[in-house]
Motif scaffolding. Sequence first.
Motif, PDB file in Angstrom:
ATOM      1  N   ALA A 451       0.837  -1.205   0.000  1.00  0.00           N
ATOM      2  CA  ALA A 451       0.000   0.000   0.000  1.00  0.00           C
ATOM      3  C   ALA A 451       0.869   1.251   0.000  1.00  0.00           C
ATOM      4  N   GLU A 452       1.996   1.192   0.743  1.00  0.00           N
ATOM      5  CA  GLU A 452       2.905   2.338   0.793  1.00  0.00           C
ATOM      6  C   GLU A 452       3.522   2.601  -0.580  1.00  0.00           C
ATOM      7  N   LEU A 453       3.860   1.519  -1.304  1.00  0.00           N
ATOM      8  CA  LEU A 453       4.428   1.682  -2.638  1.00  0.00           C
ATOM      9  C   LEU A 453       3.430   2.351  -3.574  1.00  0.00           C
ATOM     10  N   GLN A 454       2.180   1.900  -3.527  1.00  0.00           N
ATOM     11  CA  GLN A 454       1.174   2.515  -4.396  1.00  0.00           C
ATOM     12  C   GLN A 454       0.974   3.986  -4.032  1.00  0.00           C
ATOM     13  N   PHE A 455       1.016   4.276  -2.735  1.00  0.00           N
ATOM     14  CA  PHE A 455       0.893   5.660  -2.282  1.00  0.00           C
ATOM     15  C   PHE A 455       2.077   6.486  -2.776  1.00  0.00           C
ATOM     16  N   ALA A 456       3.277   5.873  -2.757  1.00  0.00           N
ATOM     17  CA  ALA A 456       4.480   6.568  -3.239  1.00  0.00           C
ATOM     18  C   ALA A 456       4.362   6.878  -4.729  1.00  0.00           C
ATOM     19  N   ILE A 457       3.806   5.945  -5.488  1.00  0.00           N
ATOM     20  CA  ILE A 457       3.602   6.186  -6.918  1.00  0.00           C
ATOM     21  C   ILE A 457       2.662   7.365  -7.113  1.00  0.00           C
ATOM     22  N   ASP A 458       1.578   7.373  -6.340  1.00  0.00           N
ATOM     23  CA  ASP A 458       0.593   8.448  -6.456  1.00  0.00           C
ATOM     24  C   ASP A 458       1.172   9.803  -6.042  1.00  0.00           C
ATOM     25  N   ARG A 459       2.114   9.795  -5.078  1.00  0.00           N
ATOM     26  CA  ARG A 459       2.701  11.067  -4.602  1.00  0.00           C
ATOM     27  C   ARG A 459       3.890  11.513  -5.439  1.00  0.00           C
ATOM     28  N   GLY A 460       4.311  10.695  -6.403  1.00  0.00           N
ATOM     29  CA  GLY A 460       5.433  11.080  -7.243  1.00  0.00           C
ATOM     30  C   GLY A 460       6.791  10.798  -6.637  1.00  0.00           C
ATOM     31  N   GLU A 461       6.849   9.851  -5.673  1.00  0.00           N
ATOM     32  CA  GLU A 461       8.136   9.508  -5.065  1.00  0.00           C
ATOM     33  C   GLU A 461       8.941   8.553  -5.947  1.00  0.00           C
ATOM     34  N   ILE A 462       8.285   7.879  -6.883  1.00  0.00           N
ATOM     35  CA  ILE A 462       8.992   7.015  -7.834  1.00  0.00           C
ATOM     36  C   ILE A 462       9.397   7.894  -9.015  1.00  0.00           C
ATOM     37  N   VAL A 463      10.694   8.035  -9.214  1.00  0.00           N
ATOM     38  CA  VAL A 463      11.195   8.955 -10.237  1.00  0.00           C
ATOM     39  C   VAL A 463      12.176   8.239 -11.158  1.00  0.00           C
ATOM     40  N   ALA A 464      12.447   8.861 -12.279  1.00  0.00           N
ATOM     41  CA  ALA A 464      13.393   8.309 -13.254  1.00  0.00           C
ATOM     42  C   ALA A 464      14.789   8.856 -13.011  1.00  0.00           C
ATOM     43  N   TYR A 465      15.761   7.971 -12.831  1.00  0.00           N
ATOM     44  CA  TYR A 465      17.172   8.311 -12.905  1.00  0.00           C
ATOM     45  C   TYR A 465      17.621   7.955 -14.326  1.00  0.00           C
ATOM     46  N   PHE A 466      18.685   8.583 -14.800  1.00  0.00           N
ATOM     47  CA  PHE A 466      19.119   8.332 -16.175  1.00  0.00           C
ATOM     48  C   PHE A 466      20.578   7.910 -16.220  1.00  0.00           C
ATOM     49  N   GLN A 467      20.846   6.925 -17.116  1.00  0.00           N
ATOM     50  CA  GLN A 467      22.225   6.522 -17.403  1.00  0.00           C
ATOM     51  C   GLN A 467      22.463   6.731 -18.896  1.00  0.00           C
ATOM     52  N   GLY A 468      23.572   7.406 -19.223  1.00  0.00           N
ATOM     53  CA  GLY A 468      23.843   7.745 -20.605  1.00  0.00           C
ATOM     54  C   GLY A 468      24.222   6.551 -21.463  1.00  0.00           C
ATOM     55  N   ILE A 469      23.881   6.623 -22.743  1.00  0.00           N
ATOM     56  CA  ILE A 469      24.278   5.656 -23.770  1.00  0.00           C
ATOM     57  C   ILE A 469      25.110   6.447 -24.779  1.00  0.00           C
ATOM     58  N   VAL A 470      26.380   6.076 -24.945  1.00  0.00           N
ATOM     59  CA  VAL A 470      27.301   6.936 -25.694  1.00  0.00           C
ATOM     60  C   VAL A 470      27.752   6.296 -26.999  1.00  0.00           C
ATOM     61  N   ASP A 471      28.193   7.138 -27.916  1.00  0.00           N
ATOM     62  CA  ASP A 471      28.783   6.695 -29.178  1.00  0.00           C
ATOM     63  C   ASP A 471      30.107   5.998 -28.871  1.00  0.00           C
ATOM     64  N   ALA A 472      30.312   4.804 -29.450  1.00  0.00           N
ATOM     65  CA  ALA A 472      31.509   4.018 -29.131  1.00  0.00           C
ATOM     66  C   ALA A 472      32.787   4.711 -29.577  1.00  0.00           C
ATOM     67  N   ARG A 473      32.739   5.575 -30.579  1.00  0.00           N
ATOM     68  CA  ARG A 473      33.951   6.224 -31.096  1.00  0.00           C
ATOM     69  C   ARG A 473      34.163   7.605 -30.493  1.00  0.00           C
ATOM     70  N   THR A 474      33.088   8.388 -30.370  1.00  0.00           N
ATOM     71  CA  THR A 474      33.257   9.781 -29.913  1.00  0.00           C
ATOM     72  C   THR A 474      32.909   9.973 -28.448  1.00  0.00           C
ATOM     73  N   HIS A 475      32.223   8.992 -27.845  1.00  0.00           N
ATOM     74  CA  HIS A 475      31.741   9.067 -26.468  1.00  0.00           C
ATOM     75  C   HIS A 475      30.725  10.185 -26.259  1.00  0.00           C
ATOM     76  N   VAL A 476      30.109  10.659 -27.338  1.00  0.00           N
ATOM     77  CA  VAL A 476      29.031  11.645 -27.242  1.00  0.00           C
ATOM     78  C   VAL A 476      27.750  10.920 -26.826  1.00  0.00           C
ATOM     79  N   THR A 477      26.978  11.534 -25.927  1.00  0.00           N
ATOM     80  CA  THR A 477      25.736  10.916 -25.452  1.00  0.00           C
ATOM     81  C   THR A 477      24.692  10.888 -26.558  1.00  0.00           C
ATOM     82  N   ARG A 478      24.250   9.661 -26.910  1.00  0.00           N
ATOM     83  CA  ARG A 478      23.236   9.496 -27.949  1.00  0.00           C
ATOM     84  C   ARG A 478      21.882   9.064 -27.379  1.00  0.00           C
ATOM     85  N   GLY A 479      21.923   8.553 -26.170  1.00  0.00           N
ATOM     86  CA  GLY A 479      20.675   8.097 -25.571  1.00  0.00           C
ATOM     87  C   GLY A 479      20.756   8.128 -24.059  1.00  0.00           C
TER      88      GLY A 479
END
Length: 703
Positions: A451-479
């Motif tokens: 129930a606490e997890l569902q409440f957390a979802i409703d309150r916006g406590e579940i958020v997205a963290y991001f990990q970069g996906i880079v070009d193998a040659r230039t190391h520029v972030t592509r995703g």
Amino acid sequence: MPSAPGESAADDLSNVDVTVFELSNEELDRYPIGIITLARDGTILRYNRAESALSRLKPHEVIGRNFFRDVAPCTAVKGFQGRFEVFAAGTTSAAERFDCCFMFRWGRQDVTITLMRREQRREIHLVVVVRSLAAPVPVAVIESIATPDAEEAPRRGIETNVGIWADDLDGATSYRSEELHRILGAGAELETLPDPIVRYAHPSHVAALTSEMKHAHEQGRSYVLRTLIVAGDGSEKDVLVHGAFLDTPGGRGGRSIGSVVDLTQRRTLEDQLWESGHLDPLTQLPNRRLLMERLNAALAGRASGISVCFLDLDKFKNVNDSAGHAVGDQLLRIVAERILRTTRPGDIVSRINGDEFVVVLIDGAQPTAVEALLGRILDAVAEPYRIDGKQHIVAASAGIASFPLDGKTAEDLLSAADVAMYRAKAGGPGAFRRFAPAMNELAAKDRERAAELQFAIDRGEIVAYFQGIVDARTHVTRGAEALARWEHPRLGMLPPSEFISLAEESGAIISLGKCILRDACAWGRRWHDALGDAAPFVSVNVSPLQFRDRRFAATVREVLAETGLPARLLELEFTESLVMDRFEETMLVLADLKVLGIRLSIDDFGTGYSSLAYLKYFPIDTIKIDRAFVEGIGIDSVDESIVETIITLASKLKLLIIAEGVENLVQARRLRELDCQLLQGFYFSRPSRASDFNDRLLDLKPQ
């Protein structure tokens, strides 16, 4: 007036009229036809013995209860409840007759119904007259048919469905109907064969049949019994036999007459209906319904000596995810066989849901004996499984509840064993625990966490963290891959390992997945506004429950419209085992998603099965090489060869390739040499808050 109870005319529904309302309870009980009196709302007012025999319910069990809700709840399947309600609401006094099906707790019963009504003290009382379609043919009808000078028309009407025979006991004359020939599968020899039913009876039924016929003859009564015959072609048939011994004019020794109704098709249907309602279709073990019936029967009249063991397979989901549901189903069948081989005669083994089994140990009063037997069951389950040339390992956790210490009803015992099983599972695979009252408090805490997890979802406590996906040659972030995190107000940031399993078990994964999808698309739109064509795509993982949700494609469409992210910048990731399972259904879902213009990716590629055979059929844009193979680069030549093969295959199919789990320079360089296009892993960046990832991304924006 209806014929007096017990007379042969009373066997005919046409002889029942509204005067049945005037019968006393005693007279009603003597009636050979089932009669129920109902109030307009379906409440049972009277219920005679014939109906009690048909339904296998005593009058005191049903008087005052609702017929449609409590007695025959599935009756409405064939329209009886609807017709009853229309009849009850009407004003006609004319009777209405029709065939339908009652589904009592013991199974199906086909019946003929007559409805009649009478207003009594401003209340509408309705009589339901019930006769089983498998009722025997009355003796008087058999006798009239079997006489040599019987009229042909009525004879044909009866003989369409009923086999008739008659023999003079002195051997002078005999009669065999055409339908009797068909039922018995007999030729001309039947005409002179005495006692035809006895001659064709199944060997195991002969003694009971001849005994009943003998007693009926001695006592001057008719006999009715359901028996099994072996037809001339060797097939076994379930039949209803009704016969009698009659005196003949002149005292010539009497006659033996009888009828046979073939119930084989009815029995097959009854068996199928019973099995569909009582047996697990995968393992043919009792399902939950039959388990509860048998457990309640076992508990009746006992003071102790019954233990209920609740088993749940550990990490069975991994088998389904890695090898597919077909292999998972086969493994479940083997588990069932192993449990059956380990238990004793009289014990009850049931599969009640998914990977959950219940074993009821009868005469298990000694705790040590119960634990020893359960230990052998768990050992048997833990033995390796070899399916389609591959080995799979699963174990089971179990909980034990004993009667009457841990519960006095079947439901209480099952619930207690279930709670104990979850406590055992928390301690590691392959363990078992006995129920203790304190466990209920822990189970309540688990429910609170869900129930606490569902409440957390409703309150916006579940958020997205991001990990970069880079070009193998230039190391520029592509995703940027979006990864769920729980920013708990008391416990701080919680990783997925702390709540994803809970979300899947509770069903909250659907709303959690939508939350991360919306968060990722909103940030993706922000980066597109700031960087234009240089903006990275956002990648979101999709759980099996989300993928099988029939509204999933519509949800993705709604989120794209809501956030304004161009569809080409959204990539959805599915595990390889997920897309390989249920091929046709998967193709339809992927096609619905592809129409939206988004990108589709197979995650953990190389760990599933039949990958190369099916890959060309799916509308996939990207494959992600599983980290397990990336880890072996520079260390294991086999892993490196697998990676090279996957990259070559993807290149030929014109797919984008991402290697995940890159943690050092050696891996990054070798993957670049192998022409892997994109890389992801701790070597480049760890998952970070969206705001931090955003700052780093925009700092690299060309000025």
